[in-house]
Design an enzyme around this catalytic site. Structure first.
Site, mmCIF file in Angstrom:
data_model
loop_
_atom_site.group_PDB
_atom_site.id
_atom_site.type_symbol
_atom_site.label_atom_id
_atom_site.label_comp_id
_atom_site.label_asym_id
_atom_site.label_seq_id
_atom_site.Cartn_x
_atom_site.Cartn_y
_atom_site.Cartn_z
ATOM 1 N N ARG A 14 0.358 8.488 -6.613
ATOM 2 C CA ARG A 14 -0.729 7.150 -6.582
ATOM 3 C C ARG A 14 -2.415 8.152 -7.112
ATOM 4 O O ARG A 14 -3.049 7.113 -7.211
ATOM 5 C CB ARG A 14 -1.185 6.908 -4.714
ATOM 6 C CG ARG A 14 0.033 7.004 -3.929
ATOM 7 C CD ARG A 14 0.652 7.267 -2.893
ATOM 8 N NE ARG A 14 -0.784 6.515 -2.276
ATOM 9 C CZ ARG A 14 -0.751 5.552 -1.397
ATOM 10 N NH1 ARG A 14 0.999 4.391 -1.930
ATOM 11 N NH2 ARG A 14 -1.480 4.797 -0.967
ATOM 12 N N TYR A 29 -10.694 14.773 4.200
ATOM 13 C CA TYR A 29 -10.926 14.256 3.112
ATOM 14 C C TYR A 29 -12.299 15.296 3.679
ATOM 15 O O TYR A 29 -13.081 14.576 4.567
ATOM 16 C CB TYR A 29 -10.624 12.575 3.362
ATOM 17 C CG TYR A 29 -9.891 12.179 2.200
ATOM 18 C CD1 TYR A 29 -9.572 13.194 1.277
ATOM 19 C CD2 TYR A 29 -8.847 11.271 3.134
ATOM 20 C CE1 TYR A 29 -7.696 12.251 0.323
ATOM 21 C CE2 TYR A 29 -7.554 11.035 2.666
ATOM 22 C CZ TYR A 29 -7.326 11.582 1.186
ATOM 23 O OH TYR A 29 -6.240 11.293 0.615
ATOM 24 N N LYS A 34 -3.652 20.938 -0.468
ATOM 25 C CA LYS A 34 -2.048 19.888 -0.715
ATOM 26 C C LYS A 34 -2.818 19.341 -1.834
ATOM 27 O O LYS A 34 -4.234 18.859 -2.151
ATOM 28 C CB LYS A 34 -2.834 18.974 0.735
ATOM 29 C CG LYS A 34 -1.470 16.912 0.285
ATOM 30 C CD LYS A 34 -1.522 16.733 1.364
ATOM 31 C CE LYS A 34 -0.761 15.480 0.933
ATOM 32 N NZ LYS A 34 -1.500 13.855 0.065
ATOM 33 N N TYR A 70 0.603 -0.902 -0.103
ATOM 34 C CA TYR A 70 0.121 0.028 0.114
ATOM 35 C C TYR A 70 0.930 1.298 -0.063
ATOM 36 O O TYR A 70 0.800 1.641 -0.765
ATOM 37 C CB TYR A 70 -0.611 -0.052 1.287
ATOM 38 C CG TYR A 70 -1.111 1.129 1.516
ATOM 39 C CD1 TYR A 70 -2.763 1.369 0.748
ATOM 40 C CD2 TYR A 70 -1.258 2.206 2.690
ATOM 41 C CE1 TYR A 70 -3.303 3.198 1.207
ATOM 42 C CE2 TYR A 70 -1.915 3.469 2.921
ATOM 43 C CZ TYR A 70 -2.795 3.147 2.467
ATOM 44 O OH TYR A 70 -3.575 5.487 2.153
ATOM 45 N N SER A 123 -3.583 11.925 8.999
ATOM 46 C CA SER A 123 -4.289 11.578 8.125
ATOM 47 C C SER A 123 -6.057 10.960 9.088
ATOM 48 O O SER A 123 -6.135 10.662 9.377
ATOM 49 C CB SER A 123 -4.116 10.319 7.089
ATOM 50 O OG SER A 123 -4.994 9.427 6.636
ATOM 51 N N ARG A 160 -4.818 1.631 -7.593
ATOM 52 C CA ARG A 160 -3.244 1.002 -7.672
ATOM 53 C C ARG A 160 -4.165 -0.736 -7.476
ATOM 54 O O ARG A 160 -4.019 -1.495 -6.610
ATOM 55 C CB ARG A 160 -2.904 1.126 -6.010
ATOM 56 C CG ARG A 160 -2.806 2.993 -6.161
ATOM 57 C CD ARG A 160 -4.092 3.179 -5.065
ATOM 58 N NE ARG A 160 -3.710 5.219 -4.965
ATOM 59 C CZ ARG A 160 -3.641 5.721 -3.790
ATOM 60 N NH1 ARG A 160 -3.960 5.076 -2.709
ATOM 61 N NH2 ARG A 160 -4.272 6.766 -4.004
ATOM 62 N N HIS A 184 0.124 13.490 -4.774
ATOM 63 C CA HIS A 184 -0.241 12.400 -4.154
ATOM 64 C C HIS A 184 0.716 11.403 -4.085
ATOM 65 O O HIS A 184 -0.084 10.424 -3.980
ATOM 66 C CB HIS A 184 -1.616 12.136 -4.376
ATOM 67 C CG HIS A 184 -2.618 11.569 -2.546
ATOM 68 N ND1 HIS A 184 -3.497 13.045 -2.911
ATOM 69 C CD2 HIS A 184 -2.668 10.484 -2.423
ATOM 70 C CE1 HIS A 184 -4.294 12.557 -1.608
ATOM 71 N NE2 HIS A 184 -3.579 10.384 -1.591
ATOM 72 N N THR A 221 -6.928 17.875 1.686
ATOM 73 C CA THR A 221 -6.237 17.528 0.666
ATOM 74 C C THR A 221 -7.312 17.398 -1.324
ATOM 75 O O THR A 221 -8.562 17.321 -0.909
ATOM 76 C CB THR A 221 -6.171 15.885 0.830
ATOM 77 O OG1 THR A 221 -5.411 15.628 1.672
ATOM 78 C CG2 THR A 221 -6.041 14.818 -0.943
HETATM 79 C C1 GLV Z 1 -4.327 7.968 0.565
HETATM 80 O O1 GLV Z 1 -4.658 8.931 1.073
HETATM 81 C C2 GLV Z 1 -3.902 7.165 -0.463
HETATM 82 O O2 GLV Z 1 -3.016 7.447 -1.462
HETATM 83 O O3 GLV Z 1 -4.312 6.225 -0.025
#
Ligand code: GLV
Length: 395
Positions: A279, A130, A252, A25, A107, A165, A276, A156
């Site tokens: 990602r 978030y 961000k 992850y 976070s 991903r 990010h 964010t």
């Molecule tokens: C969450 O912020 C992620 O990038 O998984």
């Protein structure tokens, strides 16, 4: 834990100690991971100027980020699932950051809650937000961060929808992990991780479970973001969030000079130049290659921070030379955490501090606040300007 000399050493140790789904992850980008890779690669294309016979005594790395004193201008980035790299990971990392004198950012997608982190720290930390469709939950999160005396809100902007991903889907990422044969075997060969995890009650998303209505199954990050995150988030929302928060606001996920101008107009105190960590939009340019353009557009009108690709103190100094007032590290501290808990985070920070200090000296500077473009040999804009399409967009 064995002595690590580099962030790469910590990464290798973390890979051995952390179950595959959580290590992966952290160590992934979206789709082809090209942006994830270029975040790191573009740093290595920027060359430093070697200067000699300059007095190197009395060096200082102390600076400020959004007006807060920092022992070096490096903050811990908000990262999801941190308490799955190591039991109580956010609490341990926040303590390590506090002892080191650098900011810690919690976070929304953390395992330890805002209140957990506040209970083990004495100085204010930063909270990353978030925005979910459930506005009562968002308002409540902002109020909880205020009640915990967080000194900055990091909003964010680049994750209203999740970039895919592949590793997370293949591994069936969830917190806590589902007890499949594959996962049990993967955890069984990591007894230290398991023992620590068995001792803590914190094994799912502490800011959310029990606070957000109708959220019972967080097992799939992708379906959860698809159902809960607000895809309509706009600049108008920044205004009410700023008002409700009433304190320092960092935006961000800015990667474009035009968005940096809008961020400035929104009244934010700082922006984080970021994709990010590669990602989200795979195929976007690296953060470091966009920093000079954003600096040109903004000058000193807003404080610039950067994240993405920082793996050493040398990368930190390059970002500062290109106009960042400070940087955020995500994976480097997560690797430290996975490798050795709080001590591992300390080591990650210490590795970066040493590299930053010695590099600064060898570039002929003694005070980090005086580092500017004069320490660079290459013209970093060429990272992008070779590309004709990008050039026309920027003219
Ligand atoms: C969450 O912020 C992620 O990038 O998984």
């Amino acid at each position: 834990m064995p002595k690590a000399l580099t962030i790469a050493d910590l990464k290798a140790q973390a890979k051995r100690r952390v179950p595959t789904m959580f290590f992966d992850y952290a160590d992934s980008g979206s789709w082809t991971e090209s942006t994830y890779r270029s975040n790191e690669e573009d740093f290595s294309r920027i060359k430093l100027r070697q200067r000699v016979l300059v007095d190197m005594t009395g060096r200082s790395l102390e600076s400020t980020m959004i007006g807060e004193r920092v022992s070096m201008p490096v903050a811990l980035a908000p990262t999801g699932f941190t308490g799955m790299q190591h039991a109580d990971g956010e609490m341990l990392a926040a303590q390590a950051a506090e002892e080191f004198g650098v900011p810690f950012t919690l976070s929304t997608m953390s395992i330890c809650s805002i209140e957990d982190v506040a209970s083990v720290t004495t100085k204010p930390f930063w909270f990353q937000l978030y925005v979910m469709q459930d506005r009562d939950f968002v308002l409540n999160l902002i109020d909880r961060a205020k009640a915990a005396k967080c000194s900055a809100l990091v909003l964010t902007l680049d994750l209203q929808i999740l970039g895919q991903r592949h590793k997370d889907l293949r591994n069936g990422l969830s917190a806590p992990p589902k007890l499949t044969v594959k996962n049990i075997l993967d955890m069984a060969i990591r007894p230290r991780w398991c023992m620590a995890m068995l001792k803590t009650p914190r094994r799912t998303f502490g800011n959310i479970v029990g606070h957000a209505k109708g959220v019972n199954d967080l097992s799939s990050l992708s379906s959860w973001t698809a159902e809960q995150f607000d895809p309509r988030l706009s600049w108008d929302d920044v205004a009410w969030i700023k008002e409700r928060w009433g304190g320092k606001l960092i935006l961000k996920g800015i990667l474009d000079p035009e968005d940096a101008r809008l961020a400035r107009e929104s009244g934010a105190d700082a922006v984080i130049v970021s994709n990010h960590g590669g990602r989200q939009l795979d195929g976007a340019p690296s953060s470091i290659s966009m920093l000079p353009f954003i600096k040109d557009a903004m000058g000193d009108r807003i404080e610039l921070h950067l994240d993405g690709g920082i793996r050493s103190g040398q990368d930190v100094i390059k970002a500062l030379a290109l106009g960042a007032k400070g940087v955020f590290i995500g994976r480097p501290f997560l690797y430290g955490l996975g490798a050795g808990g709080k001590q591992g985070v300390r080591e990650a920070l210490e590795i970066i501090r040493k590299e930053l200090d010695i590099t600064m000296a060898l570039c002929g500077k003694r005070d980090i606040r005086n580092v500017d473009g004069s320490i660079l040999w290459t013209e970093p804009k060429s990272l992008i300007e070779d590309d004709q399409a990008a050039k026309s967009r920027l003219s």
